[in-house]
Design an enzyme around this catalytic site. Structure first.
Site, PDB file in Angstrom:
ATOM      1  N   LEU A   1       0.858  -1.180   0.000  1.00 48.17           N
ATOM      2  CA  LEU A   1       0.000   0.000   0.000  1.00 48.17           C
ATOM      3  C   LEU A   1       0.895   1.230   0.000  1.00 48.17           C
ATOM      4  O   LEU A   1       1.999   1.196   0.547  1.00 48.17           O
ATOM      5  CB  LEU A   1      -0.904   0.028   1.240  1.00 48.17           C
ATOM      6  CG  LEU A   1      -1.947  -1.075   1.392  1.00 48.17           C
ATOM      7  CD1 LEU A   1      -2.607  -0.982   2.766  1.00 48.17           C
ATOM      8  CD2 LEU A   1      -2.991  -0.998   0.293  1.00 48.17           C
ATOM      9  N   ASP A   2       0.432   2.316  -0.593  1.00 51.10           N
ATOM     10  CA  ASP A   2       1.187   3.563  -0.530  1.00 51.10           C
ATOM     11  C   ASP A   2       1.386   3.979   0.919  1.00 51.10           C
ATOM     12  O   ASP A   2       0.584   3.635   1.804  1.00 51.10           O
ATOM     13  CB  ASP A   2       0.450   4.685  -1.270  1.00 51.10           C
ATOM     14  CG  ASP A   2       0.560   4.547  -2.782  1.00 51.10           C
ATOM     15  OD1 ASP A   2       1.408   3.759  -3.235  1.00 51.10           O
ATOM     16  OD2 ASP A   2      -0.212   5.216  -3.484  1.00 51.10           O
ATOM     17  N   ARG A   3       2.407   4.752   1.137  1.00 49.00           N
ATOM     18  CA  ARG A   3       2.710   5.224   2.485  1.00 49.00           C
ATOM     19  C   ARG A   3       1.520   5.959   3.105  1.00 49.00           C
ATOM     20  O   ARG A   3       1.228   5.808   4.289  1.00 49.00           O
ATOM     21  CB  ARG A   3       3.919   6.173   2.429  1.00 49.00           C
ATOM     22  CG  ARG A   3       4.399   6.649   3.776  1.00 49.00           C
ATOM     23  CD  ARG A   3       5.624   7.540   3.628  1.00 49.00           C
ATOM     24  NE  ARG A   3       6.360   7.688   4.871  1.00 49.00           N
ATOM     25  CZ  ARG A   3       7.551   8.252   4.959  1.00 49.00           C
ATOM     26  NH1 ARG A   3       8.142   8.723   3.873  1.00 49.00           N
ATOM     27  NH2 ARG A   3       8.166   8.342   6.125  1.00 49.00           N
TER      28      ARG A   3
ATOM     29  N   ASN B   1      -0.785   3.705  -8.261  1.00 47.07           N
ATOM     30  CA  ASN B   1      -1.632   4.849  -7.880  1.00 47.07           C
ATOM     31  C   ASN B   1      -2.996   4.832  -8.577  1.00 47.07           C
ATOM     32  O   ASN B   1      -3.621   5.875  -8.774  1.00 47.07           O
ATOM     33  CB  ASN B   1      -0.933   6.181  -8.190  1.00 47.07           C
ATOM     34  CG  ASN B   1       0.380   6.352  -7.466  1.00 47.07           C
ATOM     35  OD1 ASN B   1       1.309   6.955  -7.977  1.00 47.07           O
ATOM     36  ND2 ASN B   1       0.492   5.802  -6.260  1.00 47.07           N
TER      37      ASN B   1
END
Length: 341
Positions: free
Chosen positions: A148-150, A245
């Protein structure tokens, strides 16, 4: 980076000659790699608390908080999920978690709000060798299957054995895993449900690099309205494809960027207003070029379902909306109440 360093040091030998980065190997090549198994890596154990949703001898599922990287990078070497898991999964190395504990059984968990609470102690020092779990004298490396993105929070499944890693990786690659996200987006989404089909590609000359492009790869996201607010909408998102994204790009393409997304949003509520200690000016010129540098998107991976790698059982796990996003949703609800007065 470790493999790169080994190649640069001449420790990778191909057919008796020091290999070079980018060299294509073919069937029958003789490859020899020399390395120190005890050499330190960036995935060193750190005592970081984790929210554990499910754990057994093969996998562990945790809730990654916003602001935490999944794994170390060139610039960030500590404080990641991988560092926390390296500590949790190595009781012999970390005496504080070395006491035996009861193990939760593999079972299907109800979709909403039901969670397995694990005891504080960790694995016993003796394990069944048939599970393929590494000897406790060795350091067990968490098998990171997805990420997962930060700035995104939510459920992540991690393999504890080589076999589990292989099977889960194949399931993710073949789209056999069901994932659902909750996203608070700007504006009022008109449709109750729908699908966003927009190809995503990378343009190295523009920011953000990843964007909807005519010659991009086919990408699809399905959405369903959960709640309409005064200036925002709470959506459930289902990524059919898994582009970089994708959810934030598709929401912006729909005309409803995710709250907190400075990369794709020209709206008034910025990351600095989303809590988590962010202090970022709310001007378009200050938009963050690196998606990993954001502190908090109002995006949460709330449901994860997959076939268990050991027995094939279909299990469904869930994680409720985190408090910080819930508070922002409540702020929008209050706007509705004030408008009605």
């Amino acid at each position: 980076m470790r493999i790169t360093n080994l190649i640069q040091a001449g420790a990778c030998i191909v057919n008796g000659v020091a290999g070079r980065a980018g060299h294509r190997i073919v069937a029958g090549d003789d490859i020899e790699i020399s390395f120190d198994e005890g050499a330190p890596t960036s995935m060193f154990p750190e005592a970081i608390p984790l929210d554990i949703v499910h754990e057994d001898d093969h996998i562990i599922v945790v809730v990654k908080p916003a602001g935490m990287l999944v794994h170390p990078t060139m610039s960030v070497k500590s404080g990641t999920l991988a560092n926390a898991l390296a500590y949790l999964l190595n009781p012999a190395v970390n005496p504080a978690v070395s006491q035996p504990r009861e193990r939760p059984e593999i079972e299907e968990i109800e979709d909403r709000g039901s969670r397995i609470k694990t005891p504080e102690a960790h694995l016993p020092e003796t394990v069944d060798p048939q599970t393929s779990i590494l000897n406790p004298r060795s350091v067990m490396r968490p098998g990171l299957v997805h990420r997962l993105d930060r700035a995104t929070s939510g459920l992540i499944v991690v393999a504890k054995t080589p076999r589990a890693l292989t099977i889960l990786s194949r399931h993710f690659r073949k789209h056999l895993v069901a994932k659902r996200y909750l996203a608070l987006v700007h504006g009022n989404v008109g449709q109750e449900l729908g699908s966003i089909n927009a190809p995503i590609g990378r343009n190295a000359d523009q920011l953000p690099h990843w964007r909807v492009m005519e010659d991009g790869k086919p990408s699809e996201t399905r959405f369903k309205v959960i709640e309409r607010l005064e200036r925002a909408t709470l959506l459930e998102l289902e990524p059919i494809t898994g582009r970089t994204n994708q959810l934030r790009i598709h929401c912006a393409h729909l005309g409803h960027p995710i709250v907190g997304d400075e990369m794709h949003s020209d709206f008034g509520l910025w990351i600095s207003e989303c809590g988590s200690g962010a202090e970022i000016a709310s001007t378009r010129e200050s938009a963050i070029p690196d998606p990993q540098s954001a502190i908090r998107l109002c995006l949460h991976a709330w449901k994860l379902a997959f076939h268990h790698p050991a027995n094939g059982d279909w299990i469904t796990l869930s994680s409720p909306l985190p408090q910080d996003i819930s508070e922002i949703v409540q702020r929008y609800r209050l706007e509705i109440d004030e408008a009605a007065m």
